[in-house]
Write a protein that holds these residues in place. Sequence first.
Motif, PDB file in Angstrom:
ATOM      1  N   THR A  24      77.765  15.674  67.225  1.00  0.00           N
ATOM      2  CA  THR A  24      78.140  16.446  68.409  1.00  0.00           C
ATOM      3  C   THR A  24      77.073  16.297  69.482  1.00  0.00           C
ATOM      4  N   VAL A  25      77.524  15.900  70.681  1.00  0.00           N
ATOM      5  CA  VAL A  25      76.633  15.767  71.835  1.00  0.00           C
ATOM      6  C   VAL A  25      76.960  16.908  72.800  1.00  0.00           C
ATOM      7  N   ALA A  26      75.964  17.745  73.095  1.00  0.00           N
ATOM      8  CA  ALA A  26      76.165  18.905  73.974  1.00  0.00           C
ATOM      9  C   ALA A  26      75.791  18.525  75.407  1.00  0.00           C
ATOM     10  N   ILE A  27      76.742  18.644  76.314  1.00  0.00           N
ATOM     11  CA  ILE A  27      76.509  18.409  77.743  1.00  0.00           C
ATOM     12  C   ILE A  27      76.469  19.768  78.430  1.00  0.00           C
ATOM     13  N   ASN A  28      75.283  20.122  78.942  1.00  0.00           N
ATOM     14  CA  ASN A  28      75.093  21.453  79.525  1.00  0.00           C
ATOM     15  C   ASN A  28      75.167  21.461  81.040  1.00  0.00           C
ATOM     16  N   GLU A  29      74.981  20.286  81.665  1.00  0.00           N
ATOM     17  CA  GLU A  29      75.012  20.232  83.120  1.00  0.00           C
ATOM     18  C   GLU A  29      75.498  18.867  83.586  1.00  0.00           C
ATOM     19  N   ILE A  30      76.046  18.828  84.790  1.00  0.00           N
ATOM     20  CA  ILE A  30      76.523  17.589  85.399  1.00  0.00           C
ATOM     21  C   ILE A  30      75.489  17.169  86.439  1.00  0.00           C
ATOM     22  N   THR A  31      74.757  16.116  86.148  1.00  0.00           N
ATOM     23  CA  THR A  31      73.728  15.612  87.053  1.00  0.00           C
ATOM     24  C   THR A  31      74.127  14.332  87.747  1.00  0.00           C
ATOM     25  N   ASP A  32      75.180  13.660  87.241  1.00  0.00           N
ATOM     26  CA  ASP A  32      75.620  12.384  87.820  1.00  0.00           C
ATOM     27  C   ASP A  32      77.134  12.420  87.936  1.00  0.00           C
ATOM     28  N   THR A  33      77.644  12.228  89.123  1.00  0.00           N
ATOM     29  CA  THR A  33      79.100  12.239  89.347  1.00  0.00           C
ATOM     30  C   THR A  33      79.657  10.836  89.525  1.00  0.00           C
TER      31      THR A  33
ATOM     32  N   LYS B 192      74.828  -0.847  42.311  1.00  0.00           N
ATOM     33  CA  LYS B 192      75.845  -1.546  43.095  1.00  0.00           C
ATOM     34  C   LYS B 192      77.101  -0.714  43.251  1.00  0.00           C
ATOM     35  N   ASP B 193      77.452   0.039  42.240  1.00  0.00           N
ATOM     36  CA  ASP B 193      78.709   0.770  42.271  1.00  0.00           C
ATOM     37  C   ASP B 193      78.594   2.121  42.974  1.00  0.00           C
ATOM     38  N   THR B 194      77.406   2.698  42.969  1.00  0.00           N
ATOM     39  CA  THR B 194      77.330   4.084  43.403  1.00  0.00           C
ATOM     40  C   THR B 194      76.692   4.270  44.771  1.00  0.00           C
ATOM     41  N   ILE B 195      75.824   3.355  45.217  1.00  0.00           N
ATOM     42  CA  ILE B 195      75.149   3.550  46.496  1.00  0.00           C
ATOM     43  C   ILE B 195      76.096   3.220  47.634  1.00  0.00           C
ATOM     44  N   THR B 196      76.259   4.137  48.571  1.00  0.00           N
ATOM     45  CA  THR B 196      77.089   3.945  49.753  1.00  0.00           C
ATOM     46  C   THR B 196      76.188   3.706  50.954  1.00  0.00           C
ATOM     47  N   ARG B 197      76.412   2.614  51.652  1.00  0.00           N
ATOM     48  CA  ARG B 197      75.630   2.336  52.856  1.00  0.00           C
ATOM     49  C   ARG B 197      76.078   3.277  53.979  1.00  0.00           C
ATOM     50  N   ARG B 198      75.114   3.712  54.772  1.00  0.00           N
ATOM     51  CA  ARG B 198      75.436   4.640  55.846  1.00  0.00           C
ATOM     52  C   ARG B 198      74.806   4.170  57.148  1.00  0.00           C
ATOM     53  N   ALA B 199      75.544   4.445  58.226  1.00  0.00           N
ATOM     54  CA  ALA B 199      75.033   4.202  59.577  1.00  0.00           C
ATOM     55  C   ALA B 199      74.953   5.544  60.294  1.00  0.00           C
ATOM     56  N   ASN B 200      73.960   5.687  61.134  1.00  0.00           N
ATOM     57  CA  ASN B 200      73.744   6.939  61.850  1.00  0.00           C
ATOM     58  C   ASN B 200      73.887   6.723  63.353  1.00  0.00           C
ATOM     59  N   ILE B 201      74.272   7.784  64.043  1.00  0.00           N
ATOM     60  CA  ILE B 201      74.435   7.758  65.490  1.00  0.00           C
ATOM     61  C   ILE B 201      73.150   8.295  66.129  1.00  0.00           C
ATOM     62  N   GLY B 202      72.526   7.440  66.922  1.00  0.00           N
ATOM     63  CA  GLY B 202      71.368   7.878  67.693  1.00  0.00           C
ATOM     64  C   GLY B 202      71.691   7.868  69.177  1.00  0.00           C
ATOM     65  N   TYR B 203      71.058   8.760  69.948  1.00  0.00           N
ATOM     66  CA  TYR B 203      71.351   8.787  71.384  1.00  0.00           C
ATOM     67  C   TYR B 203      70.198   9.409  72.152  1.00  0.00           C
ATOM     68  N   ASP B 204      70.148   9.052  73.444  1.00  0.00           N
ATOM     69  CA  ASP B 204      69.228   9.657  74.403  1.00  0.00           C
ATOM     70  C   ASP B 204      70.063  10.259  75.521  1.00  0.00           C
ATOM     71  N   LYS B 205      69.754  11.501  75.883  1.00  0.00           N
ATOM     72  CA  LYS B 205      70.557  12.225  76.864  1.00  0.00           C
ATOM     73  C   LYS B 205      69.732  12.545  78.091  1.00  0.00           C
ATOM     74  N   ASN B 206      70.336  12.315  79.251  1.00  0.00           N
ATOM     75  CA  ASN B 206      69.732  12.685  80.525  1.00  0.00           C
ATOM     76  C   ASN B 206      70.809  13.353  81.363  1.00  0.00           C
ATOM     77  N   GLY B 207      70.875  14.684  81.292  1.00  0.00           N
ATOM     78  CA  GLY B 207      71.951  15.396  81.967  1.00  0.00           C
ATOM     79  C   GLY B 207      73.275  15.087  81.303  1.00  0.00           C
ATOM     80  N   ASN B 208      74.210  14.538  82.084  1.00  0.00           N
ATOM     81  CA  ASN B 208      75.499  14.139  81.504  1.00  0.00           C
ATOM     82  C   ASN B 208      75.570  12.648  81.243  1.00  0.00           C
ATOM     83  N   GLN B 209      74.429  11.941  81.357  1.00  0.00           N
ATOM     84  CA  GLN B 209      74.351  10.525  81.008  1.00  0.00           C
ATOM     85  C   GLN B 209      73.768  10.387  79.605  1.00  0.00           C
ATOM     86  N   VAL B 210      74.485   9.650  78.750  1.00  0.00           N
ATOM     87  CA  VAL B 210      74.051   9.499  77.354  1.00  0.00           C
ATOM     88  C   VAL B 210      74.032   8.017  77.003  1.00  0.00           C
TER      89      VAL B 210
END
Length: 649
Positions: free
Chosen positions: A110-119, A23-41
């Motif tokens: 870090t999310v890397a955006i390499n191209e602009i596909t949607d303006t 109870k004292d030592t375990i830290t709950r963690r949340a993670n960031i998940g994502y799907d990328k399509n060009g510059n849409q995430v």
Amino acid sequence: MKKLFSFIFFLSSFLLFSQVQVKDTITRRANIGYDKNGNQVSFKPETPPLIQIAGAPKASYSYFWEMGDGNYSKEPTPKHTYKKTGNHKVNLTVTNNYDNGKPPKTRPKTVAINEITDTNYSEMASLADSVTYKIFNNREPVPDEEMIVVVTYKNNLDYVANGKLYLFYNDKEFKNNNFELTEYRAHFNEKETIEDGFACADELNDTHQFLASTSNEVSLKTNSFVKEENLEMTLLECKSQFRNANVLEFDGMNPNETRNVFFTFKTTPEMIKDTSATVKMRGVYVPDRNYKNYKKKTLEMEIVTSHDPNKMSSNGLFMNYRLVRFKKLNFKIKFQNDGEGPARTIRLETDIPDMLDKKTLQIVDSYPKCPICPKGENVTYSCLDTIIKQKQIHFTFKNIYLPGSTQKNVMEKDSTKGFVKYTMKLAKDFHKQTTRSRTSIFFDKNEPVITNYAVTRFLPGLSIGAKTGYNLFPDLKNSKSYFVAATISPYKSYRWYWQAEYQNSLHQYQSETEVKEEIRQNAAGILQLRRTTTRSEYNAVTMEIPVLMRYNINNYLGVGAGIITGVNLSEKQDLHTKVEDFEGPNTDFLLKESNTTANFKESFSQFKSGILFDFTAGFARIGPSIGARYHVSFEKNYNYWQFYALWKF
């Protein structure tokens, strides 16, 4: 059998110890998940299981996303279109509502955006056309946890502007600092600068107009610019209210452009633990550094121990009893519909302490925003009804639509929240008491949700008193004693309180006359009687320090008991001696008589101590009264009565 019992005891102890460690030592963690399509995430959080608080509404998470380009979102699974290529550091803060654990920790991704596909860009955190400045926090402060504060500002000028942002924190109303600024994240080249002698004005007299919001946001209308002559005054007065500030300068802001700055604050372990206390931060926005027009707002936050959207708070935490009579106390009740469908009727049954005058009730603001219901009429439109009872006030939202947080197609959690903000004055005859009140919140016909206690309390204050009277020593001969004293105690205490005194007295008395007779034989062998009579007179200046615990029976009678110590600052003794010689062994014929007087002086002599019992009648808490006190001295024959008049200021 004995070995088996020992093994079971050892195993139980080991399991119990292991549970405590987990109870004292375990830290709950949340993670960031994502799907990328060009510059849409498309983002999706990965969160640990919730730990439901027994008896509370269903536990849930709320989210605050920083997209790494100056935009943010409060949606659970937001979608974002980036304007520029490059690496964008995304931050996620998860808040656990009605949950027994700590908020899950997250690491930036870090999310890397390499191209602009949607303006087809859309601003996720833009301001309304009429709003130019707002400041809000992602959750209420909890001691020893992190909190995000967002400053959003917009250039409503018709030219490119270079301006300045001030954020003040750690209000001096509290002894210790409540916040530590650990980091700020600026995405438009805002630069930190150092200034001396800045501060901000008290917003109680501020004439800005605020737009109502369901969260801790206050947005300023465009007509709320303050003219030049007030900026220096605002910045000078702020230092008297806040200990710390962050100052940022920005450049090249285009007309109608909106920007966000994100601040991470760590609440200190020393943060005041009162869960009904309200702490403040204040922001000042100067759109153009070449001019002195500015805007300001105050962010009020209620301290909590867990993240519960249903809460009651008050600004009456530290009140000055001498000055509070004509002050209006502010109260705020916040609630959230956690159901699967909308609430049409919401009733808030709020406790009202006796010391508040319910007739002075004024509703300052509310959400859902609706007019006050007409008395004695049944209406079909949305309105807020108020019913004043003997011990409570009922606020009822009628014919409204407040969506549920788990309702289908409800994406914005803030739309499921509401509040009532009201003020009341103190009653004509109120006492210096700490009060506790809370609210029962009914959503339609469901069981009530009970809020925390909102506490009001007074500062002790100091009351100085002047006292004079007479000391009666029944066991001392020809005693005369007068005194003057000063008292100090908490100002106008209700029941129990302490009191200390400093007392000087003049005391005159005589000792008992002593007669000594002896038969002496003269040179001729004749027996003669010699009588020696002695008597002492005392004049003393005495210092005494009583310390009492007192109790006010009502407005007019009080009792007390305590201890007293004292010493003679100076004492003069006149010793009178008379010697009589008689002719024979009896007193028939006096041969001669002689009288002598000897003087003795001492300083800081005769240390005395004892206990005392006290009774007063008159104005027990403040003003004039008379009293009687009995001192039981540890010295022999030194018990005495004290009769006095006292005036407390």
